[in-house]
Write an enzyme that holds these catalytic residues in place. Structure first.
Site, PDB file in Angstrom:
ATOM      1  CD  GLU A  39      -3.165  -0.631   2.164  1.00  0.00           C
ATOM      2  OE1 GLU A  39      -2.822   0.053   3.153  1.00  0.00           O
ATOM      3  OE2 GLU A  39      -4.303  -1.107   2.025  1.00  0.00           O
ATOM      4  NE  ARG A  41       8.281  -1.019  -1.810  1.00  0.00           N
ATOM      5  CZ  ARG A  41       9.042  -2.093  -1.968  1.00  0.00           C
ATOM      6  NH1 ARG A  41       8.736  -2.986  -2.907  1.00  0.00           N
ATOM      7  NH2 ARG A  41      10.100  -2.279  -1.204  1.00  0.00           N
ATOM      8  CG  ASP A  62      -0.423 -10.286  -2.524  1.00  0.00           C
ATOM      9  OD1 ASP A  62       0.068 -10.698  -3.604  1.00  0.00           O
ATOM     10  OD2 ASP A  62      -0.031 -10.676  -1.407  1.00  0.00           O
ATOM     11  CB  SER A 139       8.125 -12.231 -21.135  1.00  0.00           C
ATOM     12  OG  SER A 139       9.511 -12.285 -21.323  1.00  0.00           O
ATOM     13  CE1 TYR A 197       9.002 -13.057 -15.774  1.00  0.00           C
ATOM     14  CE2 TYR A 197      10.043 -13.293 -17.930  1.00  0.00           C
ATOM     15  CZ  TYR A 197       9.247 -12.573 -17.051  1.00  0.00           C
ATOM     16  OH  TYR A 197       8.696 -11.380 -17.451  1.00  0.00           O
ATOM     17  CE  LYS A 201       5.525 -12.796 -17.200  1.00  0.00           C
ATOM     18  NZ  LYS A 201       4.355 -11.941 -16.868  1.00  0.00           N
TER      19      LYS A 201
END
Length: 288
Positions: A39, A41, A62, A139, A197, A201
Protein backbone atom coordinates in the site's frame (compact mmCIF):
# COMPACT_ATOMS: atom_id res chain seq x y z
CA UNK A 1 -20.71 5.39 -10.00
CA UNK A 2 -22.13 2.46 -11.97
CA UNK A 3 -21.51 2.94 -15.67
CA UNK A 4 -18.35 5.02 -15.30
CA UNK A 5 -15.54 3.55 -17.42
CA UNK A 6 -12.84 1.95 -15.27
CA UNK A 7 -9.39 0.55 -16.05
CA UNK A 8 -7.36 -1.60 -13.64
CA UNK A 9 -3.60 -2.26 -13.74
CA UNK A 10 -1.96 -4.83 -11.46
CA UNK A 11 1.57 -4.44 -10.11
CA UNK A 12 1.48 -0.80 -11.14
CA UNK A 13 3.49 1.06 -8.50
CA UNK A 14 6.74 0.93 -10.49
CA UNK A 15 8.41 -0.27 -13.67
CA UNK A 16 6.33 -1.16 -16.73
CA UNK A 17 3.15 -1.09 -14.64
CA UNK A 18 3.78 2.53 -13.72
CA UNK A 19 4.50 3.31 -17.37
CA UNK A 20 1.16 1.77 -18.30
CA UNK A 21 -0.52 3.89 -15.66
CA UNK A 22 0.94 7.04 -17.20
CA UNK A 23 -0.29 6.05 -20.65
CA UNK A 24 -3.80 5.14 -19.51
CA UNK A 25 -4.19 8.16 -17.26
CA UNK A 26 -3.40 10.34 -20.27
CA UNK A 27 -5.43 8.45 -22.89
CA UNK A 28 -8.20 6.35 -21.30
CA UNK A 29 -11.61 7.98 -21.19
CA UNK A 30 -12.43 7.10 -17.62
CA UNK A 31 -10.94 6.35 -14.20
CA UNK A 32 -7.71 4.36 -13.90
CA UNK A 33 -7.12 2.26 -10.78
CA UNK A 34 -3.53 1.55 -9.74
CA UNK A 35 -3.13 -1.62 -7.70
CA UNK A 36 -0.12 -3.05 -5.90
CA UNK A 37 0.72 -5.50 -3.16
CA UNK A 38 2.36 -2.84 -0.97
CA UNK A 39 0.00 0.00 0.00
CA UNK A 40 2.70 2.52 0.89
CA UNK A 41 4.40 2.08 -2.49
CA UNK A 42 1.04 2.27 -4.20
CA UNK A 43 0.13 5.57 -2.59
CA UNK A 44 3.62 6.91 -3.38
CA UNK A 45 3.00 6.02 -7.04
CA UNK A 46 -0.34 7.84 -6.96
CA UNK A 47 1.49 10.89 -5.60
CA UNK A 48 4.07 10.63 -8.38
CA UNK A 49 1.30 10.53 -10.97
CA UNK A 50 -0.34 13.56 -9.40
CA UNK A 51 2.92 15.47 -9.63
CA UNK A 52 2.87 14.71 -13.36
CA UNK A 53 -0.64 16.14 -13.62
CA UNK A 54 -2.24 12.68 -13.85
CA UNK A 55 -5.09 11.50 -11.63
CA UNK A 56 -5.67 7.89 -10.57
CA UNK A 57 -7.31 5.87 -7.83
CA UNK A 58 -5.51 3.35 -5.62
CA UNK A 59 -6.58 0.00 -4.21
CA UNK A 60 -4.47 -2.70 -2.63
CA UNK A 61 -4.32 -5.97 -4.60
CA UNK A 62 -1.94 -8.86 -4.00
CA UNK A 63 -2.38 -11.34 -6.86
CA UNK A 64 -0.76 -14.00 -4.67
CA UNK A 65 -3.56 -13.75 -2.11
CA UNK A 66 -7.06 -15.08 -2.83
CA UNK A 67 -8.52 -12.99 -0.01
CA UNK A 68 -7.02 -9.82 -1.46
CA UNK A 69 -8.42 -10.66 -4.92
CA UNK A 70 -11.90 -11.28 -3.49
CA UNK A 71 -11.80 -8.05 -1.48
CA UNK A 72 -10.86 -6.09 -4.60
CA UNK A 73 -13.55 -7.80 -6.69
CA UNK A 74 -16.19 -7.03 -4.06
CA UNK A 75 -15.06 -3.41 -3.98
CA UNK A 76 -15.23 -3.05 -7.76
CA UNK A 77 -18.67 -4.66 -7.89
CA UNK A 78 -20.08 -2.54 -5.08
CA UNK A 79 -18.58 0.78 -6.12
CA UNK A 80 -18.70 0.56 -9.91
CA UNK A 81 -20.82 -2.44 -10.84
CA UNK A 82 -18.18 -3.55 -13.33
CA UNK A 83 -15.18 -2.31 -15.28
CA UNK A 84 -13.76 -2.05 -18.78
CA UNK A 85 -9.99 -2.67 -18.88
CA UNK A 86 -7.80 -5.14 -17.00
CA UNK A 87 -4.02 -5.14 -17.46
CA UNK A 88 -2.43 -8.17 -15.79
CA UNK A 89 1.07 -6.84 -15.27
CA UNK A 90 2.14 -8.08 -11.81
CA UNK A 91 4.82 -10.76 -11.72
CA UNK A 92 8.21 -11.87 -10.38
CA UNK A 93 11.53 -12.96 -11.87
CA UNK A 94 14.47 -14.71 -10.22
CA UNK A 95 17.81 -13.24 -11.28
CA UNK A 96 20.38 -15.42 -13.05
CA UNK A 97 22.55 -15.51 -9.93
CA UNK A 98 19.67 -16.59 -7.65
CA UNK A 99 20.80 -19.22 -5.13
CA UNK A 100 17.40 -20.74 -4.39
CA UNK A 101 16.97 -24.37 -5.57
CA UNK A 102 15.36 -24.56 -9.00
CA UNK A 103 12.35 -26.41 -7.59
CA UNK A 104 11.71 -23.51 -5.22
CA UNK A 105 12.09 -21.00 -8.03
CA UNK A 106 9.65 -22.98 -10.15
CA UNK A 107 7.00 -23.22 -7.44
CA UNK A 108 7.14 -19.54 -6.53
CA UNK A 109 7.30 -18.27 -10.11
CA UNK A 110 4.40 -20.39 -11.33
CA UNK A 111 2.34 -19.55 -8.25
CA UNK A 112 2.68 -15.81 -8.76
CA UNK A 113 3.04 -15.30 -12.50
CA UNK A 114 0.58 -17.90 -13.73
CA UNK A 115 -1.67 -18.97 -10.86
CA UNK A 116 -1.93 -15.43 -9.47
CA UNK A 117 -2.85 -14.07 -12.89
CA UNK A 118 -5.37 -16.87 -13.42
CA UNK A 119 -6.94 -16.21 -10.01
CA UNK A 120 -7.26 -12.49 -10.78
CA UNK A 121 -8.95 -13.33 -14.07
CA UNK A 122 -11.34 -15.79 -12.47
CA UNK A 123 -12.19 -13.28 -9.76
CA UNK A 124 -12.62 -10.24 -12.00
CA UNK A 125 -13.83 -11.55 -15.37
CA UNK A 126 -17.47 -11.75 -14.17
CA UNK A 127 -17.29 -7.95 -13.70
CA UNK A 128 -16.10 -7.14 -17.22
CA UNK A 129 -18.55 -5.09 -19.23
CA UNK A 130 -19.34 -5.62 -22.93
CA UNK A 131 -16.49 -4.22 -25.01
CA UNK A 132 -13.92 -4.78 -22.25
CA UNK A 133 -10.23 -5.17 -23.00
CA UNK A 134 -7.90 -7.53 -21.11
CA UNK A 135 -4.11 -7.45 -21.50
CA UNK A 136 -1.92 -10.24 -20.18
CA UNK A 137 1.63 -8.90 -20.00
CA UNK A 138 3.79 -11.81 -21.14
CA UNK A 139 7.39 -11.61 -22.33
CA UNK A 140 9.75 -12.62 -25.11
CA UNK A 141 10.25 -15.59 -22.80
CA UNK A 142 6.54 -16.30 -23.21
CA UNK A 143 6.93 -17.42 -26.84
CA UNK A 144 6.12 -21.11 -27.25
CA UNK A 145 9.57 -21.87 -28.72
CA UNK A 146 11.02 -21.24 -25.24
CA UNK A 147 9.75 -24.67 -24.24
CA UNK A 148 13.10 -25.98 -25.42
CA UNK A 149 14.30 -28.75 -23.14
CA UNK A 150 15.36 -32.16 -24.36
CA UNK A 151 13.67 -33.53 -27.46
CA UNK A 152 11.32 -35.16 -28.23
CA UNK A 153 9.76 -34.31 -24.86
CA UNK A 154 9.90 -30.55 -25.54
CA UNK A 155 8.10 -30.96 -28.86
CA UNK A 156 5.34 -32.91 -27.13
CA UNK A 157 4.96 -30.13 -24.55
CA UNK A 158 4.79 -27.45 -27.24
CA UNK A 159 2.12 -29.44 -29.03
CA UNK A 160 0.04 -29.56 -25.85
CA UNK A 161 0.38 -25.82 -25.19
CA UNK A 162 -0.50 -25.04 -28.83
CA UNK A 163 -3.58 -27.25 -28.98
CA UNK A 164 -6.61 -25.35 -30.31
CA UNK A 165 -8.78 -27.17 -27.77
CA UNK A 166 -6.51 -26.57 -24.77
CA UNK A 167 -8.37 -25.75 -21.55
CA UNK A 168 -7.48 -23.76 -18.43
CA UNK A 169 -7.44 -26.96 -16.39
CA UNK A 170 -4.98 -28.52 -18.82
CA UNK A 171 -2.64 -25.52 -18.55
CA UNK A 172 -2.82 -25.80 -14.77
CA UNK A 173 -1.95 -29.50 -15.05
CA UNK A 174 1.01 -28.73 -17.32
CA UNK A 175 2.54 -26.10 -15.06
CA UNK A 176 1.96 -28.24 -11.98
CA UNK A 177 3.86 -31.02 -13.73
CA UNK A 178 6.68 -28.59 -14.46
CA UNK A 179 6.95 -27.74 -10.76
CA UNK A 180 7.06 -31.45 -9.86
CA UNK A 181 9.72 -32.12 -12.51
CA UNK A 182 11.74 -29.11 -11.29
CA UNK A 183 11.60 -30.37 -7.73
CA UNK A 184 12.62 -33.87 -8.88
CA UNK A 185 15.56 -32.44 -10.82
CA UNK A 186 14.72 -33.98 -14.20
CA UNK A 187 12.90 -31.03 -15.78
CA UNK A 188 15.18 -30.78 -18.81
CA UNK A 189 14.81 -34.45 -19.67
CA UNK A 190 11.04 -33.95 -19.46
CA UNK A 191 11.29 -31.18 -22.10
CA UNK A 192 11.19 -28.10 -19.87
CA UNK A 193 13.61 -25.15 -20.15
CA UNK A 194 15.89 -24.11 -17.30
CA UNK A 195 13.83 -20.95 -16.79
CA UNK A 196 10.81 -20.97 -14.51
CA UNK A 197 9.99 -17.49 -15.77
CA UNK A 198 9.77 -18.77 -19.36
CA UNK A 199 7.39 -21.56 -18.38
CA UNK A 200 5.20 -19.16 -16.41
CA UNK A 201 4.99 -16.71 -19.31
CA UNK A 202 4.39 -19.40 -21.95
CA UNK A 203 1.51 -20.52 -19.75
CA UNK A 204 0.16 -16.94 -19.61
CA UNK A 205 0.41 -16.63 -23.40
CA UNK A 206 -1.40 -19.96 -23.83
CA UNK A 207 -4.03 -18.91 -21.29
CA UNK A 208 -4.75 -15.81 -23.38
CA UNK A 209 -5.74 -17.93 -26.36
CA UNK A 210 -8.00 -20.10 -24.21
CA UNK A 211 -9.64 -17.06 -22.61
CA UNK A 212 -10.41 -15.48 -25.99
CA UNK A 213 -12.19 -18.65 -27.11
CA UNK A 214 -14.37 -18.37 -24.02
CA UNK A 215 -15.06 -14.67 -24.61
CA UNK A 216 -16.03 -15.39 -28.22
CA UNK A 217 -18.90 -17.47 -26.83
CA UNK A 218 -19.75 -15.00 -24.04
CA UNK A 219 -23.09 -13.16 -24.23
CA UNK A 220 -21.23 -9.96 -23.33
CA UNK A 221 -20.19 -8.78 -26.77
CA UNK A 222 -16.74 -7.71 -27.95
CA UNK A 223 -14.66 -8.68 -24.92
CA UNK A 224 -11.08 -9.08 -26.11
CA UNK A 225 -7.96 -10.48 -24.44
CA UNK A 226 -4.45 -10.35 -25.89
CA UNK A 227 -0.91 -10.87 -24.61
CA UNK A 228 2.27 -8.95 -25.32
CA UNK A 229 6.02 -8.80 -24.95
CA UNK A 230 6.59 -5.25 -23.64
CA UNK A 231 10.28 -5.25 -24.50
CA UNK A 232 13.52 -5.55 -22.57
CA UNK A 233 12.99 -2.61 -20.26
CA UNK A 234 15.17 -0.78 -17.73
CA UNK A 235 13.46 -1.93 -14.52
CA UNK A 236 14.30 -3.56 -11.20
CA UNK A 237 13.22 -6.88 -12.73
CA UNK A 238 15.93 -6.69 -15.41
CA UNK A 239 18.51 -5.33 -12.94
CA UNK A 240 18.28 -2.15 -15.05
CA UNK A 241 20.00 -3.84 -17.98
CA UNK A 242 17.14 -3.35 -20.42
CA UNK A 243 17.74 -0.69 -23.11
CA UNK A 244 14.10 0.44 -23.28
CA UNK A 245 12.47 2.99 -20.98
CA UNK A 246 9.35 2.19 -19.00
CA UNK A 247 7.49 4.51 -21.38
CA UNK A 248 8.61 2.36 -24.31
CA UNK A 249 7.70 -0.77 -22.35
CA UNK A 250 4.19 0.59 -21.83
CA UNK A 251 3.52 1.02 -25.57
CA UNK A 252 2.26 -2.47 -26.47
CA UNK A 253 0.18 -3.18 -23.32
CA UNK A 254 -1.42 0.28 -23.49
CA UNK A 255 -2.13 -0.18 -27.19
CA UNK A 256 -3.97 -3.42 -26.44
CA UNK A 257 -5.82 -1.86 -23.51
CA UNK A 258 -7.17 0.89 -25.77
CA UNK A 259 -8.14 -1.21 -28.80
CA UNK A 260 -11.24 0.18 -30.57
CA UNK A 261 -14.59 -1.65 -30.84
CA UNK A 262 -14.71 -4.75 -33.06
CA UNK A 263 -10.93 -5.02 -33.35
CA UNK A 264 -9.42 -7.89 -35.30
CA UNK A 265 -6.79 -8.43 -32.59
CA UNK A 266 -8.34 -11.20 -30.52
CA UNK A 267 -6.31 -13.71 -28.55
CA UNK A 268 -3.05 -12.75 -30.23
CA UNK A 269 0.52 -12.23 -29.00
CA UNK A 270 2.21 -8.97 -29.98
CA UNK A 271 5.73 -7.58 -29.71
CA UNK A 272 6.76 -4.33 -28.05
CA UNK A 273 6.45 -2.56 -31.41
CA UNK A 274 2.80 -3.73 -31.72
CA UNK A 275 3.71 -6.32 -34.36
CA UNK A 276 1.57 -9.50 -34.22
CA UNK A 277 3.86 -12.51 -33.74
CA UNK A 278 3.20 -16.13 -34.68
CA UNK A 279 3.19 -17.58 -31.18
CA UNK A 280 3.25 -21.21 -32.25
CA UNK A 281 5.79 -21.34 -35.06
CA UNK A 282 7.88 -18.19 -34.76
CA UNK A 283 10.50 -17.10 -35.42
CA UNK A 284 10.46 -14.31 -32.87
CA UNK A 285 11.45 -10.77 -33.91
CA UNK A 286 14.39 -8.88 -32.44
CA UNK A 287 14.25 -8.66 -28.64
CA UNK A 288 14.58 -4.88 -28.83
Amino acid sequence: MAGKRIAVVTGANKGIGFGIMKELCAKFNGLVCLTSRDESRGFAAIKNLSELGLQAQYHQLDIDNIGSIKKFADYMKTKYGGFDVLVNNAGILYKRDATEPFGEQAENTIRVNFTGTLNVCQGLFPLLRPGARVVNVSSASGHLLNINGSEPAASALREKFASPILTEDEIVSLVNQFVKDAEAGDWNAKGWPSSAYAVSKVAVSALTRVQQRAFDADPRKDIVVNSCHPGYVDTDMTAHKGPLTIEQGAVSPSYLALLPPDTDLRGVYIWHDKQVVDWVNGPTPSLY
